[in-house]
Design an enzyme around this catalytic site. Structure first.
Site, mmCIF file in Angstrom:
data_model
loop_
_atom_site.group_PDB
_atom_site.id
_atom_site.type_symbol
_atom_site.label_atom_id
_atom_site.label_comp_id
_atom_site.label_asym_id
_atom_site.label_seq_id
_atom_site.Cartn_x
_atom_site.Cartn_y
_atom_site.Cartn_z
ATOM 1 N N GLU A 158 0.825 -1.186 0.073
ATOM 2 C CA GLU A 158 -0.033 -0.005 -0.055
ATOM 3 C C GLU A 158 1.004 1.382 0.104
ATOM 4 O O GLU A 158 1.839 1.362 0.748
ATOM 5 C CB GLU A 158 -0.888 -0.089 1.164
ATOM 6 C CG GLU A 158 -1.963 -0.795 1.444
ATOM 7 C CD GLU A 158 -2.795 -0.616 2.730
ATOM 8 O OE1 GLU A 158 -2.709 0.453 3.189
ATOM 9 O OE2 GLU A 158 -3.449 -1.409 3.392
ATOM 10 N N GLU B 54 -13.461 4.637 -0.294
ATOM 11 C CA GLU B 54 -14.101 3.674 0.795
ATOM 12 C C GLU B 54 -15.053 4.542 1.894
ATOM 13 O O GLU B 54 -14.367 4.611 2.802
ATOM 14 C CB GLU B 54 -13.547 2.696 1.469
ATOM 15 C CG GLU B 54 -12.703 1.853 0.451
ATOM 16 C CD GLU B 54 -11.565 0.755 1.326
ATOM 17 O OE1 GLU B 54 -12.193 -0.158 1.836
ATOM 18 O OE2 GLU B 54 -10.549 0.905 1.474
ATOM 19 N N LYS C 175 -15.389 3.910 5.725
ATOM 20 C CA LYS C 175 -14.270 3.723 6.690
ATOM 21 C C LYS C 175 -14.163 4.664 8.026
ATOM 22 O O LYS C 175 -14.694 5.919 7.551
ATOM 23 C CB LYS C 175 -12.886 3.955 5.828
ATOM 24 C CG LYS C 175 -12.584 2.620 4.967
ATOM 25 C CD LYS C 175 -11.022 2.896 4.308
ATOM 26 C CE LYS C 175 -10.187 2.273 5.085
ATOM 27 N NZ LYS C 175 -8.819 2.122 4.726
ATOM 28 N N GLU D 86 -9.224 9.328 5.279
ATOM 29 C CA GLU D 86 -9.280 7.757 5.239
ATOM 30 C C GLU D 86 -10.342 7.523 4.075
ATOM 31 O O GLU D 86 -10.335 6.223 3.792
ATOM 32 C CB GLU D 86 -9.795 7.151 6.398
ATOM 33 C CG GLU D 86 -8.434 7.233 7.510
ATOM 34 C CD GLU D 86 -7.448 6.119 7.259
ATOM 35 O OE1 GLU D 86 -7.933 4.900 6.835
ATOM 36 O OE2 GLU D 86 -6.419 6.504 7.256
#
Length: 462
Positions: free
Chosen positions: A262, A316, A319, A325
């Site tokens: 990542e 996302e 999250k 995030e």
């Protein structure tokens, strides 16, 4: 005039039609309620130069949708699966029978990650069960006659390092070394990668000086000298990856391959967060891709690009945590780009051109932007990465491109610097690159290998 035509021809015929990049992947997280269908995602991935995708689980719909695409797939067993995988070999066999065998080889599964950032959970029971779980998974893979075809590993946080600055002093935290010794021996014995999650974004959040931002974004900067070996680093990504390499070497596992599971940069965040923005995200991911494509490697691992999975394909929205995030995505749920980092095949030149490449603007009296004499390769690489990250076409200096040879940083930097300058307003400051470049009225032919053919010359001059 003849000199100008020779230089112009170097741009006209130095083109390369890039396709996939075997070392560039993307993370496909699913903590969201608005994601496109797996089939739409598979179609999207096929329209890009991304060649690998990492899943955090083993969603059968996604794995099936990626069948016959030749896209490498990383699937994952969750942390919650580790106790059963560790205690019962049949559990691992069942996992393989359910999540691999129905899809392989049409779906190109290449790696199984057992757990995610397990060591830094600091849960001693889970940590102790990780290696047995990986061993049982490997035995199940071997039992299915897929040993060597599908690897098994686990993914680590950068927090497993107790020391990382300077990169040459990189060491794993003593508290994690006992567990890491067994895990690294497993990686070595099975030829699987040591997967790590380096994020220059978080480094910048803890040191938000402007010079640190440039260092993190692969933009021109003064560099940072490693006091241990005198090497000058021009970007944080290389520094972080090399600190991991040093830590592996210190443990006696320098030959274990590093995989960046990542890395990324958020394009938005909360008002109190430092660093998130469209401009910064585009700069980081775009310049990182250009850096990987250059194949220059890192100072301690030159000449190759580490397998790198960008975070992430989509936002996302479910999250938890700060706003950033939920803002790491490259694409929106409607499949449009949030920002362009140059991975879309539709933005690349087609493989069969119908017309000649558009000529670059005619140089002025001081018409070419070239590297200054005496500039280090590290500084030139930083300027090269910056130029290629600004939207110019650097594919001719990629491997296989017509201007890849001579394969030197100076040659590639000369191409990129000049192309950026010619594509800009051609002000003197467009040929500065943190004082690594200069304007000249002399054709910089010493940097280029033109490989001209008479037929090509006749075509472009007719």
């Amino acid at each position: 005039m003849a000199t100008f035509f020779v230089f112009l021809l170097s741009f006209l015929i130095c083109f390369h039609f890039s396709s996939a990049e075997p070392f560039i992947g993307v993370n496909y997280g699913q903590v969201a309620d608005n994601l496109p269908t797996p089939s739409a995602t598979a179609k999207l991935l096929k329209s890009t130069s991304i060649e690998k995708v990492r899943l955090y689980g083993a969603d059968p719909a996604i794995i099936k949708a990626l069948a016959n695409t030749e896209i490498g797939i990383v699937i994952g067993a969750a942390n919650g699966d580790i106790p059963s995988l560790a205690s019962d070999p049949n559990s691992a066999a069942h996992w393989i029978n359910s999540n691999v065998l129905p899809f392989y080889p049409a779906s190109k599964i290449i790696l199984i990650t057992v757990g995610n950032e397990v060591l830094t959970t600091n849960d001693p029971n889970l940590i102790n069960q990780l290696l047995p779980a990986m061993q049982n998974m490997q035995n199940a893979i071997n039992g299915a006659s897929l040993g060597g075809k599908i690897k098994v590993s686990t993914v680590h946080s950068m927090a497993v390092l107790g020391q990382s600055d300077p990169p040459s002093s990189g060491l794993f935290s003593p508290s994690y070394q006992p567990a890491l010794k067994g895990l690294l021996q497993f990686n070595k014995d099975n030829g699987s990668p040591f997967a790590i999650n380096p994020y220059p974004f978080f480094a910048y959040q803890s040191d938000s000086r402007p010079e640190t931002l440039a260092f993190c974004l692969f933009q021109p900067n003064a560099g940072r000298v490693d006091s241990g070996n005198g090497i000058k680093y021009m970007n944080m990504f290389d520094a972080q990856v090399d600190s991991v390499h040093s830590a592996l070497s210190a443990m006696g596992f320098k030959d274990v391959e590093i995989m960046v599971a990542e890395t990324g940069w958020p394009y938005s965040g909360d008002s109190n967060e430092v660093g998130p923005s469209i401009e910064n995200a585009k700069a980081y991911n775009g310049n990182l891709i250009a850096h990987l494509k250059s194949m220059v490697g890192t100072p301690l691992m030159p000449g190759k690009s580490v397998d790198t999975y960008l975070f992430a394909l989509y936002d996302e929205d479910l999250k938890p945590g700060p706003g950033s995030e939920r803002a790491f995505g490259l694409y929106k749920p409607d499949l449009s780009m949030i920002y362009d980092v140059g991975i879309s095949k539709s933005s690349q030149t087609p493989s069969t051109p119908k017309t000649p490449v558009t000529p670059q603007p005619k140089p002025t009296a001081t018409g070419w932007c070239v590297p200054k004499a005496g500039i280090s390769d590290a500084q030139l690489q930083s300027s090269l990465d910056y130029a290629c990250g600004q939207g110019i076409d650097c594919s001719p200096i990629q491997p296989g491109g017509a201007c890849f040879e001579p394969n030197t940083v100076a040659s590639h930097a000369a191409f990129a610097m000049n192309l950026y300058y010619q594509s800009s307003a051609k002000n003197p400051w467009n040929c500065d690159f943190s004082q690594t470049a200069t304007l000249t009225s002399q054709n910089p032919s010493k940097y280029t290998s033109l490989k001209l053919h008479l037929s090509s010359i006749a075509f472009y001059l007719r």
